[in-house]
Design an enzyme around this catalytic site. Structure first.
Site, PDB file in Angstrom:
ATOM      1  N   HIS A 109       2.550   2.392   2.857  1.00  0.00           N
ATOM      2  CA  HIS A 109       1.921   1.169   3.401  1.00  0.00           C
ATOM      3  C   HIS A 109       1.826   0.121   2.324  1.00  0.00           C
ATOM      4  O   HIS A 109       0.795  -0.035   1.709  1.00  0.00           O
ATOM      5  CB  HIS A 109       0.528   1.483   3.936  1.00  0.00           C
ATOM      6  CG  HIS A 109      -0.018   0.412   4.835  1.00  0.00           C
ATOM      7  ND1 HIS A 109      -0.799  -0.632   4.393  1.00  0.00           N
ATOM      8  CD2 HIS A 109       0.108   0.222   6.162  1.00  0.00           C
ATOM      9  CE1 HIS A 109      -1.140  -1.394   5.412  1.00  0.00           C
ATOM     10  NE2 HIS A 109      -0.607  -0.896   6.489  1.00  0.00           N
ATOM     11  N   PHE A 110       2.532  -0.487   2.082  1.00  0.00           N
ATOM     12  CA  PHE A 110       3.862  -0.969   1.910  1.00  0.00           C
ATOM     13  C   PHE A 110       4.266  -0.670   0.479  1.00  0.00           C
ATOM     14  O   PHE A 110       3.634  -1.205  -0.423  1.00  0.00           O
ATOM     15  CB  PHE A 110       3.908  -2.457   2.196  1.00  0.00           C
ATOM     16  CG  PHE A 110       3.361  -2.828   3.562  1.00  0.00           C
ATOM     17  CD1 PHE A 110       4.030  -2.433   4.720  1.00  0.00           C
ATOM     18  CD2 PHE A 110       2.183  -3.527   3.708  1.00  0.00           C
ATOM     19  CE1 PHE A 110       3.547  -2.785   5.971  1.00  0.00           C
ATOM     20  CE2 PHE A 110       1.693  -3.878   4.952  1.00  0.00           C
ATOM     21  CZ  PHE A 110       2.374  -3.511   6.083  1.00  0.00           C
TER      22      PHE A 110
END
Length: 147
Positions: free
Chosen positions: A49-50
């Site tokens: 995430h991310f």
């Protein structure tokens, strides 16, 4: 009342990687709790995430706020040894991205009770700015025996 991570684990059943409150900085049982979450780049959620621009997932901030509220409820004498389940979320607002290195200040105030159900107002701030706010509901229950 202040609680360190070991004392929090005596109250909440959550463990790594899902215990999302590092410290309780203030608490009035049944009324409110203030907590702290130090966000580290080494946390599992940042693998996906991310990966190129790590951002703390909003749902995990809501969970940290719910865990903070659970401490407020479970420190009441009549609730010791019970569980608190996340009942719902209303009016969630995400105003500021939270990234590794941030320290999240968590505040959850219990504003109403109806039997085993509690309702709270919750706010997460970083550097004095509101990052997340929401209304949360909680259900207090006896732990099940799993023989």
């Amino acid at each position: 009342m202040e609680l360190n991570s070991d004392q929090i684990k005596e109250i909440l059943p959550h463990r790594y990687p899902f215990l999302l409150v590092d410290r309780i900085t203030a608490c009035e049982p049944g009324k409110y709790a203030d907590g702290r979450k130090c966000v580290s780049v080494n946390e599992m959620q940042f693998c996906g995430h991310f990966p190129q621009q790590a951002v703390m997932p909003g749902v995990l901030v809501l969970e940290a706020l719910a865990q903070t509220g659970a401490v407020a409820l479970l420190t009441e004498e009549e609730n010791k040894g019970k569980l608190v389940f996340f009942g719902g979320v209303k009016q969630a607002r995400f105003r500021k991205q939270i990234v590794p290195g941030d320290v999240i200040e968590l505040h959850t105030e219990i504003i109403a009770r109806k039997g085993p159900v509690g309702f709270g107002k919750a706010t997460a701030t970083v550097d004095g700015k509101i990052a997340v706010s929401a209304e949360l509901s909680f259900a207090i229950a006896e732990p099940e025996s799993r023989n």
